[in-house]
Write a protein that holds these residues in place. Structure first.
Motif, PDB file in Angstrom:
ATOM      1  N   GLU A 130      27.063  -1.063  57.186  1.00 55.08           N
ATOM      2  CA  GLU A 130      26.686  -2.487  56.598  1.00 55.08           C
ATOM      3  C   GLU A 130      25.442  -2.256  55.704  1.00 55.08           C
ATOM      4  N   GLY A 131      25.903  -2.799  54.244  1.00 50.07           N
ATOM      5  CA  GLY A 131      24.695  -2.536  53.447  1.00 50.07           C
ATOM      6  C   GLY A 131      25.328  -1.552  52.402  1.00 50.07           C
ATOM      7  N   GLY A 132      26.515  -0.895  52.514  1.00 51.04           N
ATOM      8  CA  GLY A 132      27.031  -0.043  51.692  1.00 51.04           C
ATOM      9  C   GLY A 132      26.282   1.381  51.480  1.00 51.04           C
ATOM     10  N   ALA A 133      26.870   2.021  50.355  1.00 51.47           N
ATOM     11  CA  ALA A 133      26.462   3.524  50.297  1.00 51.47           C
ATOM     12  C   ALA A 133      25.128   3.362  49.484  1.00 51.47           C
ATOM     13  N   GLY A 134      24.383   4.559  49.613  1.00 47.83           N
ATOM     14  CA  GLY A 134      23.197   4.863  48.950  1.00 47.83           C
ATOM     15  C   GLY A 134      22.398   5.921  49.285  1.00 47.83           C
ATOM     16  N   ALA A 135      21.797   6.600  48.533  1.00 44.04           N
ATOM     17  CA  ALA A 135      20.907   7.658  48.901  1.00 44.04           C
ATOM     18  C   ALA A 135      19.702   7.208  49.807  1.00 44.04           C
ATOM     19  N   VAL A 136      19.432   8.021  50.861  1.00 49.92           N
ATOM     20  CA  VAL A 136      18.497   7.825  52.015  1.00 49.92           C
ATOM     21  C   VAL A 136      17.729   9.168  51.889  1.00 49.92           C
ATOM     22  N   ASP A 137      16.385   9.001  51.673  1.00 47.22           N
ATOM     23  CA  ASP A 137      15.553  10.054  51.888  1.00 47.22           C
ATOM     24  C   ASP A 137      16.037  11.258  50.762  1.00 47.22           C
ATOM     25  N   GLY A 138      16.598  10.870  49.870  1.00 46.05           N
ATOM     26  CA  GLY A 138      16.722  11.966  48.776  1.00 46.05           C
ATOM     27  C   GLY A 138      18.289  12.553  49.333  1.00 46.05           C
ATOM     28  N   ALA A 139      18.706  12.042  50.164  1.00 49.04           N
ATOM     29  CA  ALA A 139      20.132  12.480  50.569  1.00 49.04           C
ATOM     30  C   ALA A 139      21.205  12.148  49.222  1.00 49.04           C
ATOM     31  N   VAL A 140      22.185  13.126  49.171  1.00 51.97           N
ATOM     32  CA  VAL A 140      23.347  12.970  48.041  1.00 51.97           C
ATOM     33  C   VAL A 140      24.014  11.383  48.393  1.00 51.97           C
ATOM     34  N   SER A 141      24.463  10.649  47.496  1.00 48.62           N
ATOM     35  CA  SER A 141      25.047   9.406  47.419  1.00 48.62           C
ATOM     36  C   SER A 141      26.406   9.700  46.622  1.00 48.62           C
ATOM     37  N   LEU A 142      27.572   8.882  46.842  1.00 50.10           N
ATOM     38  CA  LEU A 142      28.481   8.807  45.862  1.00 50.10           C
ATOM     39  C   LEU A 142      28.381   7.499  45.065  1.00 50.10           C
ATOM     40  N   PRO A 143      28.901   7.724  43.806  1.00 43.43           N
ATOM     41  CA  PRO A 143      28.917   6.530  42.779  1.00 43.43           C
ATOM     42  C   PRO A 143      29.940   5.438  43.430  1.00 43.43           C
ATOM     43  N   GLY A 144      29.523   4.132  43.312  1.00 49.38           N
ATOM     44  CA  GLY A 144      30.284   2.842  43.807  1.00 49.38           C
ATOM     45  C   GLY A 144      31.745   2.945  43.114  1.00 49.38           C
ATOM     46  N   MET A 145      32.581   2.550  43.702  1.00 49.45           N
ATOM     47  CA  MET A 145      34.168   2.710  43.241  1.00 49.45           C
ATOM     48  C   MET A 145      34.866   1.762  44.415  1.00 49.45           C
ATOM     49  N   PRO A 146      35.677   0.574  43.757  1.00 45.07           N
ATOM     50  CA  PRO A 146      36.376  -0.152  44.579  1.00 45.07           C
ATOM     51  C   PRO A 146      37.460   0.474  45.280  1.00 45.07           C
ATOM     52  N   HIS A 147      37.600   0.239  46.573  1.00 49.24           N
ATOM     53  CA  HIS A 147      38.848   0.854  47.126  1.00 49.24           C
ATOM     54  C   HIS A 147      39.139   0.150  48.268  1.00 49.24           C
ATOM     55  N   PRO A 148      40.317   0.187  48.612  1.00 46.89           N
ATOM     56  CA  PRO A 148      40.899  -0.548  50.083  1.00 46.89           C
ATOM     57  C   PRO A 148      40.375  -0.338  51.203  1.00 46.89           C
ATOM     58  N   GLY A 149      39.438   0.702  51.507  1.00 46.05           N
ATOM     59  CA  GLY A 149      38.947   1.265  52.699  1.00 46.05           C
ATOM     60  C   GLY A 149      39.324   2.147  53.572  1.00 46.05           C
ATOM     61  N   VAL A 150      38.410   2.844  54.117  1.00 44.54           N
ATOM     62  CA  VAL A 150      38.581   4.209  54.695  1.00 44.54           C
ATOM     63  C   VAL A 150      38.448   4.032  56.094  1.00 44.54           C
ATOM     64  N   GLU A 151      39.201   4.369  57.261  1.00 45.17           N
ATOM     65  CA  GLU A 151      38.936   4.069  58.724  1.00 45.17           C
ATOM     66  C   GLU A 151      38.577   5.559  59.040  1.00 45.17           C
ATOM     67  N   ILE A 152      37.467   5.802  59.642  1.00 46.09           N
ATOM     68  CA  ILE A 152      37.321   7.100  60.350  1.00 46.09           C
ATOM     69  C   ILE A 152      37.700   7.427  61.408  1.00 46.09           C
TER      70      ILE A 152
END
Length: 318
Positions: A130-152
């Motif tokens: 919830e809240g989407g991707a983003g860098a946390v404490d300097g961690a690598v993040s991915l650029p935003g990209m619309p997609h149908p979703g990924v189930e892990i």
């Protein structure tokens, strides 16, 4: 309960997977699954099929964690969702201790902890929290990209990883697990993990060996050809013993007989197989994946596809 199909070998030519993808494209099955391939890469085969026009839902059952950094796993899964136009299932598993040691110098200190850490990082990178991707404490993040979703997803055989799946996965993917064992052992462990994490219980996906009874076929032989590698694994043998089967990893030939005699390897008419698969739904399985590895290996791809077509047709008639 959804019914899906598995391409059961490591492909050396992606065109061999096309008849399996066609079953999903034509509406006979819900999703095309592949295991880890050390031949033609699983994700690249799915991408090839999408490029051919087979833009169908896909899943990995399972991709081995030590082969890919979580960042690469996230990129691959997100890419498949874009290429296929459907939510992709990234099923992951820790592999055997020997395999991990061969790649990383030593086994995981705790496969459970490694799975929780890996899936948590993949989830962060994909941005499914919830809240989407983003860098946390300097961690690598991915650029935003619309997609149908990924189930892990997480591959589970025994309660420890089932509980871990409850904590961090969207799907728990089991292989060769009897329906009663799923109901009485795996699902309670998943529910416990989910309650600890304050999240929903993952859905359950189970891969089931099957073959249609035809002249010239031997069920025990088909079960051995399909499952002898897994039957020789101590973790699979332990799971099956917990489920009440008399097996030992040093005797995969006897293990194959136990699979047939117990109905874990489903053999019979297409209608018989459909009835047996329905038991998984009553046990709480959300998606059953039909695996015709024995027929494919012994009798070839056309016979394997024919079995799937008849089994899927029978499932529709229930």
């Amino acid at each position: 309960m959804r019914v899906s199909v598995l391409y059961p070998l490591m492909p050396t030519d992606p065109r061999t997977v096309v008849p399996f993808a066609a079953l999903i494209r034509d509406g006979w099955a819900d999703r095309l699954w592949q295991g880890q391939s050390l031949s033609a890469d699983t994700q690249q085969v799915f991408a090839y099929l999408a490029g051919m026009g087979y833009r169908v839902p896909v899943g990995t059952s399972v991709a081995l964690m030590p082969l890919r950094h979580p960042l690469d796993a996230a990129i691959q899964a997100r890419s498949l969702a874009v290429l296929t136009g459907h939510c992709a299932v990234l099923g992951l598993g820790p592999a055997t201790p020997d395999f991990v040691a061969g790649l990383h110098g030593k086994p995981y200190d705790s496969p459970r902890d490694a799975c929780v850490e890996y899936l948590t990082e993949v989830r962060r990178l994909i941005g499914t929290e919830e809240g989407g991707a983003g860098a946390v404490d300097g961690a690598v993040s991915l650029p935003g990209m619309p997609h149908p979703g990924v189930e892990i997803g997480l591959g589970v055989l025994r309660p420890t990883l089932a509980r871990a799946a409850g904590r961090v996965a969207d799907a728990a993917i089991s292989w060769m697990t009897p329906p009663g064992y799923v109901r009485d052992t795996l699902l309670p462990a998943m529910a416990k993990g989910a309650a600890e994490a304050g999240r929903r219980v993952p859905r359950t996906v189970t891969v089931v060996h099957a073959a249609v009874d035809r002249p010239g076929r031997n069920a025990y032989r088909l079960a051995f050809v399909a499952a002898h590698v897994h039957l020789a694994g101590p973790h699979y043998a332990d799971m099956l013993r917990r489920a009440g089967l008399r097996v030992h990893h040093s005797r995969p030939n006897l293990g194959a007989r136990a699979l047939v005699d117990s109905g874990v390897f489903v053999y019979g008419t297409p209608a018989d197989i459909a009835v047996r698969l329905a038991e998984y739904g009553r046990a709480g399985v959300d998606e059953v994946v039909v695996n015709v590895a024995g027929v494919y290996s012994e009798h070839g791809r056309p016979d394997a596809v024919r079995d799937l077509q008849e089994i899927l047709a029978a499932c529709r008639e229930l």
